[in-house]
Each structure stands twice: as structure tokens, then as C-alpha cells.
Design a protein around this motif. Structure first.
Motif, short mmCIF file in Angstrom:
data_model
loop_
_atom_site.label_atom_id
_atom_site.label_comp_id
_atom_site.label_asym_id
_atom_site.label_seq_id
_atom_site.Cartn_x
_atom_site.Cartn_y
_atom_site.Cartn_z
N GLY A 7 -0.88 -3.36 1.77
CA GLY A 7 -2.01 -3.19 0.86
C GLY A 7 -1.76 -3.76 -0.51
O GLY A 7 -2.05 -4.91 -0.77
N THR A 8 -1.20 -3.00 -1.40
CA THR A 8 -1.12 -3.44 -2.80
C THR A 8 0.16 -4.22 -3.08
O THR A 8 1.04 -4.35 -2.24
CB THR A 8 -1.17 -2.25 -3.74
N VAL A 49 -11.43 -1.55 -0.67
CA VAL A 49 -10.16 -0.90 -0.31
C VAL A 49 -9.49 -1.63 0.85
O VAL A 49 -10.12 -1.95 1.85
CB VAL A 49 -10.40 0.57 0.07
N LEU A 51 -6.24 -1.39 3.49
CA LEU A 51 -5.27 -0.42 3.99
C LEU A 51 -4.84 -0.85 5.37
O LEU A 51 -5.67 -1.37 6.14
CB LEU A 51 -5.94 0.96 4.06
N LEU A 61 -2.93 9.70 2.51
CA LEU A 61 -3.91 9.21 1.54
C LEU A 61 -4.18 10.35 0.57
O LEU A 61 -4.65 11.42 0.97
CB LEU A 61 -5.18 8.80 2.28
N GLY A 63 -5.66 11.75 -3.38
CA GLY A 63 -6.64 11.46 -4.42
C GLY A 63 -7.41 12.73 -4.71
O GLY A 63 -7.39 13.67 -3.92
N LYS A 69 -11.78 9.67 -0.33
CA LYS A 69 -10.87 9.79 0.82
C LYS A 69 -11.63 9.95 2.13
O LYS A 69 -11.41 9.21 3.09
CB LYS A 69 -9.93 11.01 0.65
N ALA A 241 -0.69 6.34 0.09
CA ALA A 241 -1.66 5.52 -0.63
C ALA A 241 -2.41 6.42 -1.59
O ALA A 241 -2.81 7.52 -1.21
CB ALA A 241 -2.63 4.86 0.35
N LEU A 243 -5.62 7.00 -3.97
CA LEU A 243 -6.98 6.55 -4.19
C LEU A 243 -7.50 7.18 -5.47
O LEU A 243 -7.31 8.38 -5.70
CB LEU A 243 -7.83 7.01 -3.00
N ARG A 247 -10.85 3.31 -5.70
CA ARG A 247 -9.95 2.17 -5.66
C ARG A 247 -8.56 2.63 -5.25
O ARG A 247 -8.12 3.70 -5.66
CB ARG A 247 -9.83 1.51 -7.03
N LEU A 248 -7.90 1.79 -4.46
CA LEU A 248 -6.55 2.11 -4.05
C LEU A 248 -5.63 1.67 -5.17
O LEU A 248 -5.50 0.48 -5.44
CB LEU A 248 -6.24 1.34 -2.77
N HIS A 251 0.22 1.97 -3.25
CA HIS A 251 0.49 2.17 -1.83
C HIS A 251 1.91 1.72 -1.56
O HIS A 251 2.30 0.63 -1.94
CB HIS A 251 -0.50 1.35 -1.00
#
Ligand SMILES: Nc1ncnc2c1ncn2[C@@H]1O[C@H](COP(=O)(O)OP(=O)(O)OP(=O)(O)O)[C@@H](O)[C@H]1O
Ligand code: SF4
Ligand SMILES: [Mg+2]
Lengths: 280, 664, 324
Positions: A7-8, A49, A51, A61, A63, A69, A241, A243, A247-248, A251
Motif C-alpha cells: 500500500g503506502t 484507498v 490495500l 485496520l 481508525g 473502516k 493499516a 485509516l 485516507r490510508l 500501512h
């Protein structure tokens, strides 16, 4: 946002022992954007997003409430259609338009365990009927699938007699186990657990978490584990991850994110967790 | 408990049975009456407008016909018409509702709106319209009443279907690929059938009355046919001369309406009782639970500056079951005392007893339960009876309360300002303006921006975190000596929770307010509190300082089990010197089983069934409460000094023991 | 935040309500127009009377505009309505607008008085019983209340009216039983139409009060140790009114139906007796006019209730309706 498997932008090579085998990617969400409402009330809940879930891995996940989520979970199981972006299962696009039968077949490969153990089971159907229906949604019946149903119940440490009882006769923790058994009865490739323990007391929560940990090992489950409780997420996940506002923001492997968070928001989240000796 | 519960269950059934018996009798009558009394009803007699007599129980009409027979014979036509109208309403309405529900969201919104408007249109006027279009007569009336009843069914069906379809289990079934027909048959219909059935019986009663009403007006059944309404209207014409003529049809109409109404009420009550409570509680299986013993060993020394003193508090249900059973503790000035325990352990009831706010039906008994104030007499909180104005003022101003659910704890219909300043205005006679100023000051303290505007706002206009902060401001307004907070952060996000905890701490520092803080989260309690009470099954099992809890010096097996069951953020290595939640295999130490229900508590230790260290003596002797030091008590049979107390299973357990040993 | 701009929620609320009213009025106009169109048989023949010659009927058809196309007739109809012209009675040749103007005050008087009586009696009664019987106390009172309200509530207004006429009017001779000549003539009709709804609504109020008393915000209010009056009137009443009115609003509008029927029992010179007469005589213009007026009245009552609801519960204004 790039689209590396995790992901990121976590460029550092992941040294985690599990990573070396590089298990196959099972599920991949790319640029998923979701908006609800129309006109002036339109609200974008998820902003592009990305993932990915790999075979045998659990991604936690986290947040705050309202961060998107559950919406992401619904996109993945196909209950919500994204405005843009797509979700692929084994490389096959799940979100695109397709025939009914194909959609159903795809849907069964991802199973959701919902949050509220009191709402997720039909109060007028015995536990056995519910699981039998998961095994065969068209003609499933307890009489026909008795053996399979009991095997599933055993998997979540419930007696075979449980099959003939109604959900009202079970406690919250037991119901959650039944919901898990039902999800597993489909033999899905991916399980999505949406806040499965947040309605439970900590002693009961431990029971359910242990069950998930055991199943992850014995069945090599691929799971997206959603929770607002960071300690719980750390306990069951390989990766986490974060959130925020759809926005993610971060991760990576659990150890890295929890040990050395990069994003200020992750740091705030971690600092807010109670029981770390008078933070805040 | 049995008496009240049984009565509650029996009544709706009695109602349902009465109603069903009534309706069945009417239907039987409807079938047989025309055969048996048909001739007699049409037989012209010599004596007209007779009063009640042995031969003609209800007298005779203008043509000398027997009115009793006529009333009985009219049953068939009356019920037929009502049933027909109900059938039209329910079938057409349900179909319409289903159509509205299955069509897209836009059509649904418009459809529901139209249905709402239709419902609000009086049925009788609609019936008049239809009667005017078609010729007056039973056909027009049945269609009219049926059409008029449609919208209610449509709305109920659409709403029910939407609410059931929105439930998780339907979504899950969809995901499983259950075909729509089966989904409707197995998941949706069984869950909406009952309310629909209630509406059917209510609608039957209404149809019956409305149809009779139209016949009464002369618009319904036309002579020579007759139904009850028609008979009544004829009877009314001779009300001056022969009132008996109106009796038969009037009684019949009321009885039929009442029966259908009873069926509806009974069904509704049954639906409410079956869907509401779970079968978890077995009535009648009550064991005579021994009361918890009073503390032994050194006395609980209560410091002079104590704000709240609780000694041997018991909260009982009306049947005598103790929900809170012999709880003893105190809160010193400026001290924050936390209470932890599983759900149902009696935390809230203890707190509410201390606030003198127990829910109706429960009563508190205590050796001592009082709020102390250096400047005044101690205020007894367990005294029975009503409070005078002075006591109410002290309660309102010396205790501040913060509740769990900030979205439900403010009155949605009133502006925040009025709710916040109410105590000041009512009890301290503070002027409106000054009360607002003080409220603004407190809102600023809890860091709410633009407090003046917030005072004019309604609760729903604030976010959850903001509402909880406003609730804290409200509790602080009278500068109370004690704040009782029942899970004030449970409904909040972690970051907001951290803010709220910081606020509570700040208030405690600023005003020296003592606090009773309840949480099921042991981490939260360790963070905020000075001292911690651990409750299990209505009893206090351990009392210790937060530092001791943090450092792993808990002694009671339950406290330890609770700690071990809680996942931790720090992985193994980092939690140096602390309890580690995890055993080596990555599993948490779950506590098997569930706490006993209040009426099933065993004679001995309530934790015995789940305790890993259980001794034979635990089963039948309640553990003594041992006071180890002021503010340090344990209620357990294990010899506490120096004895290693193994936590349930797992290689890491040894470390806890070492920690305990080092201190003990 | 919505606090800062007060106008939009009000506007939205007003727009939604106005939309509803317009919808109902349009529907009413269409329905009343349809009365003539859908009627089996020939309206002109009815209008011209039983012994009319074919010639007269043709002329009548022309006079009534029935020989024109349906859309043209509808345009005419709406145009006339907008001028306050409701047509003429087939029978008496009276102006329907005059009939309505004559009769409406009686019906409105009865209905509005009935609504007032219902609200004034049912709400305190239901609240009182709920407060007295909270937490399962005073079971006997509770049982008696349930039974009596159930019994009276399922007695239709014409039966009640008959009973009242007989007992109070004839046997006791206390009150006039027919006509509207004196003020005390109002008593029996009002009692007859309101007693049933009083019972039904008192039960709703009792149930809704019990719900409110169990709410968290009510516990908060109890925590402020307010005097009982303030506690119940300020912290329970507005909330239970919201839910009660949502449910009972329909009953109140439906009261007009009861009024129509009760008028016949008491020979009340209102719209009800007139429209029944008109229907039996097939006097279509009168039926059209009265149905239109009664419908608008029902719509007005609903509107009033909605406005009261909006004032009581700020959430209904912003569209986040509380639901029931
Ligand atoms: N009004 C009541 N009438 C009868 N029993 C009650 C009542 N309120 C609570 N109880 C029972 O008393 C026991 C203690 O309840 P309490 O609410 O104090 O638990 P708690 O520790 O606050 O739990 P939670 O963490 O779920 O808030 C429970 O068994 C509960 O079922
Ligand atoms: S008294 Fe016995 S059963 Fe209870 S906690 Fe102590 S050791 Fe366990
Ligand atoms: Mg509680």
C-alpha cells in the motif's frame, strides 16, 4: 499513493521473517473511492484507498469512528459499490458489473463477520440452520448437512447440541463464535472481521481473539481485522493499516508501525491508548 | 422474581386467549346463526316495538320481528363485510408496501411520503367519496374501507421490511448468496409476520366499526339486508319509545371490536416479550445465596476527610436478590477511585446507589452510605422515602454525575443551555444571566469553542465527544464535592477518550473534586485513578492502588485473570517489569465461563467456577474480606502472604508470581 | 454548525410540509372531480330529475358542461374552484359554497372542540397513570386503566352517542339530544366523538411516557433532583408529546370521520348530515364540495400537528426525524 503490495510508501525492505516467503496476494483494493448522498449532501467517505491482503496474512485496520473502516469492508464484500477504483480477488475484478451468478460466486469467496453478535444471527432460525444455509444457500437444511454443521461448531469450540438452539440462548461471545463458524463454513479465501470483539467484555474478547488466532494458524486464514482498539489489532495482526478521514495514512508490519510510527496521526493514536502509564 | 415475571407473561396470553375465544365464537355464530335463527328473524309478528320479554329477549322491531334473532343473524353479513375489507386492505397494502420497498431509494422516499399523506386522510370521508361514486351500498363501503386501510399496511410493510432488511443477518445471508425468495421466506417474513398480524386484527376491528358506521348512516347495507349498523340505526329511530331495540346491535358491535382489539393487543404484547428478553435467565432456579461476609481483620479505617463512605452496601431487587452484595469502600477528599469488573458485576448499581439514583424497584441497604461534608451533617444516601427540598439541593449540588452515553444523556428536545444551568437555577436560585456566565466558564474549561453559541444549540448539533465534555461541564457547574462517572469514555474514540480523561484529571486538580470512576477497561482505570476497586458478581474482590495494579501487584485471581485477558499494546520485550498479557503461544489467558447471574450465585466464592486456583473451601464458604492495609483489601481464600498465586496456564505466569512475591 | 445558520432547517421544514399540503390538495381536487366522471350512469339525468324529458337532460348536460372533453371540464372545474365557485345543488339549486359556509362552522366547532378535549384529557391521564404505575407499581390501577380504555376505545362513536342520548338525554333529561340551538347541545356530541380517541390516545401516552421515563436523559434530569412537577412537565412532556402526536395525529385527523357519523346521531346541522343526505340523493355538486372542504380540513389539522411537532422537537426541523 503508490500501489506496492503493502500500500503506502514504506520503502525500507521488510525484514520480517514472514515476508521472506512473499505469499501470494489474494485481495487487492486499488484507489477505492466511495461517496454517499447527492448534491450538497454528498460526502466522500473513502479517498482512493489502496490495500492488499496476502495469503495467510492478517491485516489490522484501525481508525476512529467515521473514518471509513466499515465502508471499506462493505466495498470489499460487494455491499457498496465504489465511485472509482476497484477490488480484485486473485487478480479478478470483483467490483465491475457482471452477471448475478458470477457476483454470487465471487461474493462467497469473501466472508464478513459483522460487529454486533445480537444482530448478525436471525433470531428465528436455529444456529444449525444458519450454518447449513451458509454451506448451501439454496437448499441448505440442518438435516442434510448435520455432520458438516457439527464439524464447524466444533471448530469454534461449541457443542453439537448448539445446532438445535436459537441465538437468543447464547451469550455474546458464543454468538460471535457462531458467526465465525458460519463465515468459515463457506470456506472463503478472505475473512473480514468487522469490530468482532468491540461488543464484548475483555474476558470474553480474549476467548474470541484466541479462537481467531488458532484458526489463523490451523487454516492459514487470510483476514482483514477491523478494530478501533489498537492493542487488539496488534494482538491478532501481521500488518496494520491506519485509516483517517477516509485516507490510508500508514500501512506496514505491526512491529514497525507500533514500534516506530511515522505519521503524526498514528503517534497520536498510540499515545491515546490507555494503560501505558499515564499518557495523555 | 417469579411472581412478577409470571404475572407479566400470563396477562398478554390471557388477553390473546380471550380475544381469540371471542372471535371464534363470533365466527361460529356467523356460520350457524342464519340456519338456526334465519326464519325467526324474518318472521313478522303481531306485536311491534315490544320491549324485552321472555319470548323476545331484545324485543321486536317495527314489523314485529324478533330482534335477538335478527342481531344473531346479522353477524354473518357484518363479519363477512369486515373480513372482506380487511382482506383488501392487508393484501393490497402489503403488496404496495413491498413494491415501495423493492423499488429504488428515490421511488421509495416519494412512495413513503405519499403513503403518509394517504394515511392521514380520514377513512370515513374517503368512504363517503367512494359511496358517492358507486351507489351507496355494501360494495362501495367495503371497497372504501379496504382502500382506506391500505396505506397503513403499505407503510408498516415498507418500514418493517426496510428495518429487517437493514439488519446484519439479512446482509450476511445476501453475501452467502441466499436467493431472494428464500431470503424473503426464511429471513424477512418470519421477522415481520407478527407486527403485520397485529395490524390485521386492529384493522379488522376498525373495518367492522367503520362499516357498521356507514350502515348506520344509511350508506352501507341496504334493506332488506341488514347488518349490525343497520339494525342500530333502525333501533335509534325508536330510542324514545323502545330503547331495547338498540341494545342488541350495540352490544354486538362493541364485543366484536373488543375481541379483535384484544387479539391485537395480545399479539403485540407477545411479540414484545419474545423478541425482547433472551432465555438466559431461568426463572425459579434461585439458590439461597449466602450474603457476603463483612470484612474481617483490621477495620476499614475511614479518614476524616472522606467524601463518600460506603459500608456493607447491598442493592436488592424487589424479590430480595442482592445485585450488589456487601460492598465497602470510601473516597477521600480529592481522591479518584476507580471501579472495574465485567459487565453485570454491579459497578453501575454501586455508583447509582451512591448517587441515590437507583432505578425504580431496586433498593439500597447499607451499614453506612453517606456523603460527608465538613460544614454539614453527613447526608444519608440509603435512607428510604422521599427527599425534602434541602436534601435534594445537597444531592444536586454536592454530587455531579457523568453518564456513559453522551448522545442519550441530554434531553434532545431542550437546548443545552437550559439543561446545563438547570441545577444552578432551581437549587441555588442563581439568575439566568449568571447561570449562563458560569456555564460558559465551565464550557471553556472543558475546551469547547464558542460556548455561547453551544448553549443555544440542541444536543444533536454537537459531536459525541463534545457532548461528553458538555456533560462534564454540567457536572462541574455546582463545584460538587464528588463526581460520579459511569463509563464516561466507553462510547468514545481513543483520542477523544484521552482528552476526556485529561479533563477529568484537570477538574480533580483544579477543584479538588473527589471522583468515583467506573470503567470496564482496566487500562483506563490505571491511568486515571489513585485507587481501584475490582468487582465481581456484585462483590468487591480486591481493592488496591493504581500503582500496585500497574506494577502487577494484584493478588486476587480474578484481578490477575482480568489483566491477563487484556491484550497489550507493548510486545513482549518492551513491557519490561510489567505484566505481560500474552502467554508464549500468542494466546491470551481467557477466563473460561461466565459470571453467575445474581440469583444463581453460589454459596461460596462466586468466582470458583472460573478460578484456576480454586480450593475445596472456596465452593461453600464465602471468602473473607481481608484488610491488608488501609485501602488494600482482598477477598480470597488463598493464603495471601508470600504464597505464589499462579495465573491460569502459560509459562509466563511465573513472572507475575515473582513480582507479587517481591512485594509480598 | 447548524447553530449558526437558523434559516435552512426552517426553510426545509416549511418546504416539505408545504409540498405535502399541495399534494393532498391536488389529490383532493382530482378525486372530487372524478366523482362526477366515474359515477356509473348519467349525471345529467340525475341532475335533471326523475321525470325529465330527453330534451331537458340534453340541456342539463350542456349546462353542466358534461358534453365537453374531460380535460376541458377539469380546467373548468379548477377555474371555478379558484373563484370559490363550487357549483349548485342538483336538488335545491342552492349555491354549494353557501351550503358549506352555512354548515362548516358547526362541523369545525365540533371537531376542534373534540380535539381540544382529547388532548386536554388524554395527555394528563396517560401521563398520570404512567407515572403512578412506573416500575410495576399499582398493578391494579394499571389493569383497570388498560381494561377501561380498551373497552371504551373499541366502542364506536355512534354507539356511544346512542348511549349518551338515551341515558343523559332521555332518561335523565339533563342535556339536549339534538340540534345545535344552545351551547349545552354541544356537550353530548363532543363527548361522543372524543371519548373513544381519548382512550386510545391515553393508552398511547401511557406507553410513550413509560418509554421516556426509562430514557437516559430522564435519568440525567432525575440526577438534578428537580421537583416532581418540573421533572415531568419539562423533561418528559415535550418528548412524549413528540412521539404521541406522531402516532395520534392520524387519530385526530380521523376525528373528522367520527364527527360526520356523530352528527347523524345528534341531528347536528353540520357538513356531515348534509353530505349523507346529498349522497343518498345523488346530489353530486354538494358531495364534491363537502368532500373537498372536509379533506382540506383534515389536511389543515395534519399541518397543525406537524408544526407543533416541529416546534417540540428540533430534530424534525433539520430532517433528522426522530422516528417513533
Ligand atoms: N433495574 C434493574 N432491575 C433488576 N436487575 C438489575 C437492574 N439493573 C441492573 N440489574 C442487574 O444487576 C446486576 C448488576 O448490574 P450493573 O448494571 O450494576 O452492572 P455493571 O457492572 O454496571 O455492568 P456493565 O459493565 O454492563 O455496565 C446485573 O446482573 C444486572 O442484570
Ligand atoms: S476464593 Fe477461591 S475460588 Fe475464589 S478467587 Fe480465591 S481461590 Fe479462587
Ligand atoms: Mg454499567
Amino acid at each position: 499513493m503508490n500501489t506496492t503490495p503493502t500500500g503506502t510508501a514504506r520503502s525500507a525492505p521488510e525484514r520480517n521473517a514472514v515476508e521472506t516467503a512473499e505469499p501470494a496476494e489474494v485481495l487487492r483494493a486499488e484507489g477505492v473511492t466511495v461517496a454517499f448522498g447527492r448534491g450538497a449532501r454528498r460526502k466522500t467517505v473513502l479517498h482512493g484507498v489502496d490495500l492488499s491482503l496476502r495469503q495467510g496474512h492478517t491485516v489490522g485496520l484501525v481508525g476512529e469512528s467515521g473514518s471509513g473502516k466499515s465502508t471499506l469492508a462493505k466495498v470489499i464484500v460487494g455491499l457498496v459499490r465504489p465511485v472509482s477504483g476497484h477490488v480484485a480477488l486473485d487478480g479478478e475484478d470483483v467490483t465491475g458489473p457482471r452477471g448475478r451468478a458470477a457476483t454470487l460466486a465471487l461474493r462467497r469467496r469473501v466472508q464478513l463477520v459483522p460487529q454486533d453478535p445480537y444482530a448478525s444471527l436471525n433470531p428465528r432460525m436455529t444456529v444449525g440452520e444458519a450454518i447449513a444455509e451458509a454451506i448451501d444457500p439454496r437448499r441448505g437444511g440442518l438435516a442434510r448437512h448435520r455432520a458438516a454443521v457439527e464439524a464447524r461448531l466444533a471448530q469454534v469450540a461449541l457443542d453439537p447440541e448448539a445446532a438445535d438452539r436459537y441465538p437468543a440462548q447464547f451469550s455474546g461471545g458464543q454468538r460471535q463464535r457462531i458467526a465465525i463458524a458460519r463465515a468459515l463454513a463457506v470456506e472463503p479465501e478472505v475473512v473480514i472481521a468487522d469490530e468482532v470483539t468491540s461488543a464484548l467484555d475483555s474476558s470474553v474478547q480474549a476467548e474470541v481473539l484466541n479462537l481467531l488466532t488458532g484458526l489463523r494458524r490451523s487454516l492459514s486464514l487470510t483476514m482483514l481485522f477491523i478494530s478501533h482498539d489498537l492493542a487488539v489489532v496488534r494482538h491478532v495482526s501481521d500488518e496494520v493499516a491506519v485509516l483517517r478521514h477516509g485516507r490510508l495514512v500508514e500501512h506496514g508490519p505491526c512491529a514497525e508501525v507500533f514500534g516506530a510510527p511515522r505519521e503524526p496521526y498514528t503517534k497520536v493514536l498510540l499515545a491515546s491508548v490507555p494503560g501505558r502509564g499515564g499518557s495523555a | 422474581m417469579t411472581a412478577t415475571r409470571v404475572r407479566k407473561r400470563a396477562r398478554p396470553n390471557a388477553m390473546l386467549v380471550t380475544g381469540l375465544v371471542g372471535l371464534t365464537a363470533l365466527f361460529v355464530l356467523a356460520v350457524v346463526a342464519p340456519w338456526i335463527w334465519g326464519d325467526r328473524a324474518d318472521e313478522l309478528g303481531p306485536s311491534v316495538h315490544l320491549g324485552s320479554s321472555g319470548e323476545h329477549w331484545l324485543g321486536t322491531d317495527a314489523l314485529g320481528r324478533d330482534l335477538f334473532a335478527r342481531t344473531l343473524v346479522a353477524t354473518r353479513l357484518t363479519l363477512e363485510l369486515a373480513a372482506l375489507a380487511t382482506a383488501i386492505a392487508s393484501i393490497a397494502g402489503t403488496v404496495l408496501g413491498t413494491l415501495i420497498w423493492v423499488s429504488g431509494p428515490r421511488v421509495r422516499a416519494v412512495g413513503l411520503r405519499v403513503v403518509d399523506v394517504m394515511i392521514s386522510y380520514p377513512a370515513v370521508i374517503l368512504a363517503l367519496t367512494i359511496a358517492a361514486i358507486l351507489d351507496p351500498g355494501p360494495k362501495a363501503c367495503v371497497i372504501a374501507i379496504g382502500v382506506a386501510g391500505c396505506p397503513s399496511f403499505a407503510r408498516l410493510t415498507a418500514n418493517l421490511a426496510a428495518s429487517v432488511a437493514g439488519r446484519d443477518f439479512v446482509a450476511t445471508a445476501r453475501l452467502l448468496g441466499v436467493p431472494s425468495l428464500r431470503l424473503m421466506r426464511r429471513h424477512i417474513l418470519p421477522n415481520i409476520a407478527e407486527p403485520l398480524l397485529v395490524l390485521v386484527s386492529v384493522s379488522f376491528a376498525h373495518s367492522l366499526m367503520a362499516l357498521s358506521g356507514l350502515s348506520f348512516l344509511g350508506l352501507g347495507v341496504q334493506l332488506p339486508d341488514y347488518d349490525w349498523g343497520q339494525l342500530l340505526s333502525t333501533g335509534l329511530q325508536s330510542l324514545y319509545t323502545n330503547p331495547a331495540e338498540a341494545v342488541g346491535p350495540a352490544v354486538a358491535i362493541v364485543l366484536a371490536g373488543l375481541s379483535a382489539g384484544f387479539v391485537g393487543d395480545g399479539l403485540a404484547a407477545r411479540a414484545a416479550s419474545t423478541s425482547g428478553n433472551s432465555a438466559a435467565v431461568k426463572p425459579g432456579s434461585r439458590k439461597a445465596s449466602a450474603s457476603a461476609p463483612v470484612a474481617t481483620g483490621t477495620d476499614h479505617s475511614v479518614p476524616d476527610d472522606a467524601v463518600l463512605v460506603v459500608s456493607d452496601l447491598r442493592v436488592r431487587r424487589p424479590d430480595g436478590t442482592a445485585l450488589v452484595d456487601g460492598v465497602t469502600f470510601h473516597i477521600g477528599a480529592a481522591e479518584i477511585v476507580g471501579v472495574v469488573g465485567e459487565s453485570g458485576s454491579g459497578k453501575s448499581l454501586t455508583a447509582m446507589a451512591a448517587a441515590r439514583l437507583l432505578p425504580g424497584g431496586l433498593r439500597a441497604e447499607a451499614h453506612a452510605l453517606e456523603l460527608r461534608n465538613p460544614g454539614a451533617e453527613p447526608l444519608a444516601l440509603a435512607a428510604p422515602g422521599r427527599d425534602g427540598a434541602a436534601v435534594r439541593r445537597r444531592l444536586a449540588t454536592e454530587i455531579g454525575i457523568v453518564y456513559q452515553d453522551p448522545s442519550a444523556s441530554f434531553n434532545p428536545a431542550l437546548r443545552l443551555g437550559g439543561q446545563l444551568t438547570e441545577t444552578l437555577r432551581v437549587h441555588l436560585g442563581v439568575s439566568r444571566r449568571e447561570a449562563r456566565e458560569r456555564a460558559v466558564e465551565q464550557l471553556e474549561f472543558v475546551r469547547i469553542v464558542d460556548p455561547e453559541a453551544r448553549l443555544r444549540a440542541y444536543p444533536h448539533e454537537l459531536s459525541g465527544g463534545m457532548r461528553q465534555r458538555a456533560m462534564i461541564a454540567s457536572a462541574l457547574l455546582t463545584r460538587p464535592r464528588l463526581i460520579i462517572a459511569d463509563e464516561p469514555t466507553t462510547a468514545l474514540d481513543v483520542t477523544v477518550q484521552a482528552e476526556v480523561l485529561a479533563l477529568l484529571r484537570a477538574a480533580n486538580r483544579r477543584d479538588g473534586t473527589a471522583m468515583l470512576f467506573i470503567s470496564h477497561d482496566i487500562g483506563v482505570v490505571t491511568d486515571l485513578c489513585d485507587r481501584v476497586l475490582v468487582m465481581y458478581a456484585g462483590r468487591l474482590v480486591e481493592e488496591l492502588t493504581a500503582a500496585e495494579l500497574r506494577d502487577g501487584h494484584a493478588r486476587h485471581p480474578y484481578t490477575k485473570a482480568l489483566l491477563a485477558a487484556t491484550p497489550r499494546l507493548e510486545p513482549d520485550g518492551e513491557a519490561d517489569g510489567k505484566l505481560d498479557a500474552e502467554t508464549g503461544d500468542g494466546l491470551l489467558a481467557a477466563i473460561p465461563g461466565r459470571p453467575p447471574q445474581p440469583d444463581e450465585r453460589p454459596a461460596g466464592c462466586a468466582f470458583a467456577d472460573r478460578c484456576a486456583a480454586v480450593l475445596p473451601v472456596c465452593r461453600d464458604t464465602p471468602p473473607p474480606v481481608r484488610v491488608l492495609a488501609p485501602g488494600r483489601t482482598v477477598a480470597c481464600h488463598l493464603p495471601e502472604t508470600g504464597a505464589p498465586v499462579p495465573v491460569q496456564a502459560g509459562p509466563k505466569a511465573g513472572r507475575h508470581d515473582a513480582a507479587v512475591e517481591a512485594v509480598g | 454548525m447548524a447553530v449558526l445558520d437558523e434559516a435552512p432547517p426552517w426553510l426545509g421544514f416549511a418546504a416539505r410540509r408545504l409540498g405535502g399540503v399541495l399534494l393532498v390538495l391536488t389529490a383532493l381536487v382530482v378525486i372530487t372531480f372524478a366523482i362526477v366522471q366515474l359515477m356509473p350512469g348519467d349525471p345529467a339525468r340525475v341532475a335533471a330529475g326523475a321525470n325529465a324529458t330527453p330534451d331537458q337532460i340534453t340541456r342539463m348536460r350542456h349546462d353542466l358542461g358534461l358534453d365537453r372533453s374531460v380535460p376541458a371540464q377539469f380546467v373548468d372545474y379548477v377555474g371555478n374552484l379558484l373563484h370559490g365557485d363550487l357549483g349548485r345543488s342538483f336538488h335545491t339549486q342552492e349555491n354549494v359554497a353557501d351550503i358549506v359556509a352555512d354548515r362548516l362552522p358547526y362541523t369545525a366547532e365540533l371537531a376542534l372542540l373534540g380535539i381540544v378535549v382529547i388532548l386536554v384529557v388524554a395527555i394528563p391521564l396517560g401521563m398520570l397513570v404512567a407515572v403512578l404505575c412506573q416500575n410495576g407499581r399499582r398493578r391494579r390501577l394499571d389493569g383497570a386503566f388498560t381494561f377501561v380504555t380498551g373497552f371504551v376505545g373499541s366502542t364506536p362513536e355512534y354507539v356511544l352517542g346512542t348511549l349518551l342520548v338515551y341515558v343523559v338525554g332521555i332518561k335523565l333529561g339533563w342535556l339536549p339530544v339534538a340540534g345545535a340551538a344552545t351551547v349545552d347541545a354541544l356537550v353530548l356530541p363532543v363527548v361522543a366523538i372524543s371519548l373513544g380517541p381519548v382512550c386510545t390516545i391515553a393508552r398511547i401516552v401511557r406507553r410513550e411516557t413509560a418509554v421516556v421515563l426509562g430514557q437516559d436523559y430522564f435519568r440525567t434530569a432525575r440526577g438534578r433532583r428537580l421537583p416532581a412537577r418540573r421533572l415531568y412537565l419539562r423533561h418528559a412532556l415535550p418528548n412524549l408529546l413528540t412521539s404521541t402526536l406522531t402516532l395520534a395525529g392520524l387519530l385526530l385527523a380521523g376525528l373528522l370521520g367520527g364527527t360526520v357519523i356523530a352528527e347523524s346521531v345528534f341531528a347536528w346541522p353540520g357538513l356531515g348530515t348534509r353530505v349523507v343526505e346529498a349522497i343518498t340523493q345523488r346530489d353530486l355538486p354538494v358531495v364534491q364540495g363537502v368532500v373537498l372542504v372536509l379533506g382540506s380540513l383534515a389536511c389543515l389539522i395534519n399541518l397543525l400537528i406537524d408544526v407543533v411537532l416541529g416546534l417540540l422537537d428540533p430534530r424534525t426541523l433539520s430532517g433528522k426525524a426522530a422516528g417513533s
